[in-house]
Write an enzyme that holds these catalytic residues in place. Structure first.
Site: not given
Ligand code: MN
Length: 734
Positions: A91-92
């Site tokens: 995700e990040d």
């Protein structure tokens, strides 16, 4: 508290966290397991090295904390611990799902992918409906570990919610109460469920939370003394039986105390079972159930039990796997107290859910038990067996019955009181949305604005710049926010119509050759049996006083004696006095039921209602429909025993009355024509559409529309106007 650790301290802390993670695992880990975890741990540190949490801590503290919950609190396997460590990486950070698959294998990648998808749902995919959100959460993943890790993720986020801005806190907390706490409950994660609920309450209703927390603190000593006394009484008898045991006093969670207070409508002091006594024993015979009953018999030798409150969850465990023997006994000073009797095996299941259940059932040989458990959970989530329905019911929140949780199209949660309608929802989103609300879709379907919303409904409000609040809205708006906004703008609207009415009246009087002055206005007010000049202007403005009626007045005016007499009577109120509630204070017509029908009735002698009173109708066999005041001394009895005979009734102002009429419209199905018809009705004519049903087939459409109409002339005008729309062939009253 500001975060001030140095880099050196941070790396020390990471070492400590790593050790702690491996020490606390519920499952036994092999060498390979540990190697894999180490790899994931190092990758997580590297991937998140430039990120910090809102609190200032290194970001990686979060995935590590989640992994700890997964390993220890939930008791999952090494694969899950690895996936938890990596859950925010894709995700990040720069790492991709492919990287994860190459480094950690397909299973870990699949779980991480599932977790990434969930976190994407709300932010990016506005079209995903709330219903789908839940469904995806429940069935998207082949692997229930995704949901369990997601719960752990949410749990840690809730524990660290203080760092978030307040609006985010409230949203995340509502969502937690709505989705994650019931999920945790269903999965047998009692400890986590309880803490999620308490944290959820803390951030949605802080005043309530802190108030109860304070009460619990203040009564701590009293409670401890009570438990000590209780223990002293049974301890010896238990020891005489050679039992090994531990007695604990457990305060109920803040959330469940509040639930009881709401349900029973009582104060904190009046909740009798704020805490329970828990006896955890080591079974010394083969038959642990036998031991539980032995303890039960010792307890009830000293304290008399309430036979209604004996629960044997040992013979028939709860669907969540919970096992125990519960009883409620009369303790000291006449207080009931719940006693929970559990073996240490049962206790472990209660704390950890099925992970413990299977560990006991299948021994410590790993995996098989866990796999079985996960499969069983998956079945429970997917099947429409009673258990699964039970679970959905839980999700639908019978638990939190005073409030419902609804969703915006973006998936944001709006909590509303039970009984709220799309109109309340519209006002909850924004005043302007409420003021211009023309219709609503619930779960994708057009519904009347008066529809009662349920938890989980996703509501989309259709607005129109020309829409304005209508008096009828007050019949189904329940939140005080919506009601006061509607009332205010109705007053404004009445003022405006009154202004217009004044001008119209001036013109009409001129053509009737009557002078427009204070005397005439006063005469008109009396002639139409009104209270103020503003009532008069308003009724002229909304055409409920017709030309014929004005002519009647003019004829009477020409009668000299009449006008002389009338002119003698002075009105006190000057023209243009402030419009108050007078407009609706004229109660001249009694109507019954939802459809506001006029029915023959008689007035009851016990309370003698008069126009304007709050009333209800009561059907009798011999005397037909009788009218009672709501505060009639007999009302309580009638309502309690003959609910089915009661018809709602109210006094209304007949000039404000609206009638429901069905009209049929048909014609050629061109783009936009239906829109044009509905716009004509609701905006140009300012008529309320109650229901609309349109069928199109082979280039032809037929619509059945139900509207609220003031009088026949308004209806005729409406039909004529619709006929004028190009493409419309036929308009008929049905
Ligand atoms: Mn996370």
């Amino acid at each position: 508290m500001a975060y001030t650790a140095t880099l050196e301290e941070e790396s020390k802390e990471l070492k400590r966290l790593y050790k702690n993670l491996l020490q606390g695992t519920y499952q036994e880990l092999s060498k390979e397991d540990k190697k894999l975890i180490r790899k994931a741990f190092d990758l997580a540190i590297d991937a998140h090295k430039d990120q910090r949490r809102k609190s200032g801590e290194p970001y990686v503290f979060h995935p590590i904390a989640v992994a700890k919950i997964v390993a220890d609190g939930i008791g999952l396997d090494a694969i899950s611990i690895v996936a938890a460590l990596l859950h925010d990486v894709v995700e990040d950070t720069k790492y991709t799902l492919d990287d994860i698959e190459q480094l950690f294998g397909e299973t870990v990648a699949r779980i991480v992918n599932g977790l990434t998808k969930i976190s994407h749902l709300k932010k990016d995919d506005a079209s995903v409906q709330a219903e789908n959100y839940r469904k995806m959460l429940l069935t998207l993943h082949d692997d229930v570990r995704v949901i369990l890790i997601k719960i752990a993720d949410r749990f840690h986020n809730m524990q660290t919610l203080d760092a978030m801005p307040p609006d985010k806190q409230a949203r995340i907390a509502s969502e937690t109460l709505f989705i994650y706490a019931p999920l945790a409950h269903r999965l047998g994660l009692y400890t986590i469920k309880t803490e999620l609920e308490d944290l959820g309450l803390k951030y949605t209703k802080p005043e309530v939370y802190y108030e109860i927390a304070r009460h619990i603190r203040e009564t701590k000593e009293e409670r401890e003394e009570y438990i000590a006394n209780f223990t002293a009484v049974i301890e010896e008898s238990l020891e005489n039986e050679g039992l090994k045991f531990e007695i604990q006093g457990r305060t109920k969670s803040i959330f469940s105390i509040r639930k009881k207070m709401l349900k029973q409508g009582v104060d904190f002091e009046e909740i009798y079972d704020k805490f329970a006594i828990r006896i955890i024993y080591e079974p010394h015979s083969k038959d642990e159930k036998h031991d539980a009953w032995k303890i039960y018999s010792i307890v009830t030798d000293h304290f008399s039990p309430n036979p209604m409150r004996l629960r044997d969850w040992m013979t028939q465990p709860k669907s969540t796997g919970y096992e125990a023997l519960h009883t409620t006994v009369m303790g000291h000073n006449g207080k009931w107290v719940e006693v929970q009797i559990r073996s240490n095996r049962m206790h472990e299941i209660a704390e950890k859910g099925y992970a413990a259940h299977y560990r006991y059932k299948h021994g410590k040989g790993k995996e098989t038990g866990l796999e079985n458990w996960l499969n069983k959970l998956k079945d429970a989530l997917e099947n429409s067996e009673p258990d699964a329905i039970d679970f959905m019911e839980n999700i639908k929140l019978n638990l939190y019955s005073k409030e419902i949780y609804t969703f915006t199209p973006n998936g944001d949660i709006k909590s509303l009181p039970k009984g709220a309608t799309p109109l309340d929802f519209a006002y909850a989103v924004h005043t302007e949305i409420g003021q211009h609300c023309r219709g609503a879709k619930v779960n994708g379907k057009i519904v009347p604005l008066s529809k009662t919303l349920k938890s989980g409904d996703q509501v989309e409000i259709i607005t129109s710049a020309n829409q304005k609040p209508k008096p009828a809205w007050l019949d189904f708006a329940v939140t005080s926010r919506a009601r006061s906004k509607i009332k205010n703008s109705l007053k404004e609207e009445q003022k405006k119509i009154g202004e217009e009415g004044k001008e119209i009246l001036r013109r009409k009087l001129r053509s009737l050759k009557i002078k427009y002055n204070e005397k005439t206005i006063n005469n008109l007010v009396r002639f139409f049996k009104l209270k103020t000049s503003l009532d008069l202007f308003y009724r002229i403005g909304n055409s409920s006083i017709t030309n014929t009626e004005l002519r009647k007045f003019a004829n009477q005016q020409s009668n000299g004696v009449y006008s002389y007499l009338k002119s003698k009577i002075r009105r006190k109120k000057p023209i243009g006095s402030v419009l108050k509630d007078e407009v609706t204070e004229k109660y001249d017509l009694l109507v019954f039921g939802k459809d506001e029908e006029s029915l023959p009735y008689t007035v009851s002698k016990c309370c003698n209602p008069i126009p304007g009173d709050q009333v209800f109708g009561f059907t009798t066999i011999n005397e037909g429909l009788k009218l009672h005041r709501k505060d009639c001394p007999n009302a309580v009895n009638l309502r309690a025993n003959y609910r089915y005979r009661i018809i709602q009734a109210k006094w209304i102002d007949s000039t404000q009355r609206e009638f429901k009429v069905n009209i049929m419209v048909s014609g050629i199905d061109e783009i936009g024509i239906i829109n044009e018809v509905t716009l004509m009705i609701s905006n140009t004519m300012n008529v309320n559409i109650q229901r609309i049903n349109i069928d199109t087939e082979a280039g032809y459409f037929e619509g059945h529309i139900r509207v609220s109409i003031k009088n026949i002339s308004q209806l005729n005008k409406l039909i004529a106007n619709i006929k004028n729309i190009e493409g419309v062939r036929k308009v008929e009253r049905e």
